[in-house]
Write a protein that holds these residues in place. Sequence first.
Motif, mmCIF file in Angstrom:
data_model
loop_
_atom_site.group_PDB
_atom_site.id
_atom_site.type_symbol
_atom_site.label_atom_id
_atom_site.label_comp_id
_atom_site.label_asym_id
_atom_site.label_seq_id
_atom_site.Cartn_x
_atom_site.Cartn_y
_atom_site.Cartn_z
ATOM 1 N N LEU A 63 0.843 -1.193 0.000
ATOM 2 C CA LEU A 63 0.000 0.000 0.000
ATOM 3 C C LEU A 63 0.880 1.246 0.000
ATOM 4 O O LEU A 63 1.801 1.370 0.818
ATOM 5 C CB LEU A 63 -0.912 0.012 1.236
ATOM 6 C CG LEU A 63 -1.775 1.271 1.428
ATOM 7 C CD1 LEU A 63 -2.753 1.445 0.270
ATOM 8 C CD2 LEU A 63 -2.513 1.210 2.767
ATOM 9 N N GLN A 64 0.605 2.156 -0.938
ATOM 10 C CA GLN A 64 1.326 3.425 -0.999
ATOM 11 C C GLN A 64 0.300 4.561 -0.991
ATOM 12 O O GLN A 64 -0.612 4.588 -1.820
ATOM 13 C CB GLN A 64 2.199 3.502 -2.251
ATOM 14 C CG GLN A 64 3.222 2.374 -2.319
ATOM 15 C CD GLN A 64 4.345 2.666 -3.297
ATOM 16 O OE1 GLN A 64 5.445 3.032 -2.898
ATOM 17 N NE2 GLN A 64 4.096 2.472 -4.583
ATOM 18 N N VAL A 65 0.462 5.475 -0.061
ATOM 19 C CA VAL A 65 -0.440 6.618 0.071
ATOM 20 C C VAL A 65 0.332 7.883 -0.308
ATOM 21 O O VAL A 65 1.371 8.182 0.298
ATOM 22 C CB VAL A 65 -0.989 6.737 1.506
ATOM 23 C CG1 VAL A 65 -1.899 7.945 1.629
ATOM 24 C CG2 VAL A 65 -1.741 5.461 1.896
ATOM 25 N N VAL A 66 -0.170 8.601 -1.303
ATOM 26 C CA VAL A 66 0.478 9.823 -1.774
ATOM 27 C C VAL A 66 -0.330 11.016 -1.279
ATOM 28 O O VAL A 66 -1.530 11.129 -1.560
ATOM 29 C CB VAL A 66 0.577 9.850 -3.308
ATOM 30 C CG1 VAL A 66 1.296 11.112 -3.775
ATOM 31 C CG2 VAL A 66 1.289 8.603 -3.820
ATOM 32 N N LEU A 67 0.313 11.907 -0.538
ATOM 33 C CA LEU A 67 -0.327 13.114 -0.017
ATOM 34 C C LEU A 67 0.160 14.304 -0.837
ATOM 35 O O LEU A 67 1.294 14.753 -0.703
ATOM 36 C CB LEU A 67 0.017 13.299 1.462
ATOM 37 C CG LEU A 67 -0.312 12.106 2.374
ATOM 38 C CD1 LEU A 67 0.138 12.384 3.803
ATOM 39 C CD2 LEU A 67 -1.799 11.770 2.333
ATOM 40 N N ASP A 68 -0.710 14.811 -1.704
ATOM 41 C CA ASP A 68 -0.331 15.857 -2.655
ATOM 42 C C ASP A 68 -1.032 17.170 -2.330
ATOM 43 O O ASP A 68 -2.234 17.183 -2.038
ATOM 44 C CB ASP A 68 -0.705 15.403 -4.075
ATOM 45 C CG ASP A 68 -0.417 16.481 -5.118
ATOM 46 O OD1 ASP A 68 0.619 17.174 -4.990
ATOM 47 O OD2 ASP A 68 -1.217 16.632 -6.053
ATOM 48 N N ASN A 69 -0.276 18.254 -2.387
ATOM 49 C CA ASN A 69 -0.840 19.591 -2.227
ATOM 50 C C ASN A 69 -1.496 19.774 -0.857
ATOM 51 O O ASN A 69 -2.507 20.452 -0.720
ATOM 52 C CB ASN A 69 -1.869 19.861 -3.343
ATOM 53 C CG ASN A 69 -2.186 21.335 -3.481
ATOM 54 O OD1 ASN A 69 -1.366 22.196 -3.188
ATOM 55 N ND2 ASN A 69 -3.398 21.638 -3.918
#
Length: 323
Positions: free
Chosen positions: A224-230
Amino acid sequence: MAKRRFKIFALVLSILVGKFFLALIEIPRTTQDRYRRPSKTARPLEPPTWATYLDPIASALGVSLTDIGKQVLDANKHYRPIEEVKRLERLENVNDAHQHAILLAKKLMDRAKTSQEARNIIVPNISLPLIPVNGTEFQHLVTSVLSDTISTGVSAIHAEPGTGKSVAVALAMLMWAKHNPKCITVLIRGNLQLLEDFFRVSEAYVTAVAENLFPILSDAGVRLQVVLDNIFDKELGERGEMLMSLARAAFEHGQVVVVTQSREVAEEVGLLNGARTRVSPHQKCNVSEYRWNKMQASRLLLHLNATAKLNDRRNRRTQSREP
């Protein structure tokens, strides 16, 4: 005779120009389905309608717009709100966090089996151009970070405003999903509280569920990869505690990627929690290298011009049908 030679020269020149733009577009026929594009237009575009209009341009570019249109609509279908997860009841008691995580993991894995696009979750939906500019330096960076299965915990990356970070992140995710069936990538954009929608909990229970979900998926062979953008573009502040909790949950099991426009924030993230957090080793020190070059900017203008003509023609057609 001179006129005939001039016509032949013009024909050869047009062919060379077409091949030149084919190189620019970076969507050759053999790899058209590499990038699936979610679309959030007010009215879905049926492929025959706009493909017919843009076919003269497409023929010079070597692109089948009918196929592209199908990809846009397919991606839009898979990027609608994740109903499988939405149907999971929200956690009301923290003591039930483990069981809640088991149910969430099952729904995510069942969903991921349906298609390549379903291995990606974007909250909320992102509106991508019909013909985006692929292959930017920042997109390569995101791809490298997602591909780095050795790194766990939290990795931070950064680039200046105006480098198309959000679009680059989405495109990199689409490519990553196609070649990595054992990975689920979640993109949270603009608001950290949207994690609640993904985990199906209140903010107070995010950590408890995350600490169970990452290892459950890992034990099942899913990263699982969670990307937190902006989200952390200005400062980290009190939200650093939430990020530290996510770092502990993802350590040795998956990865959380923080995308920011601030070098200072990225470095602060890297220093949060020892070995669990870092500025990504793939990050270039000279952030100016992530700026668009002239060729990419020209390509963007070409795409925007084509899309503008399409919208103009669509509007005229709509007006002509009105009584």
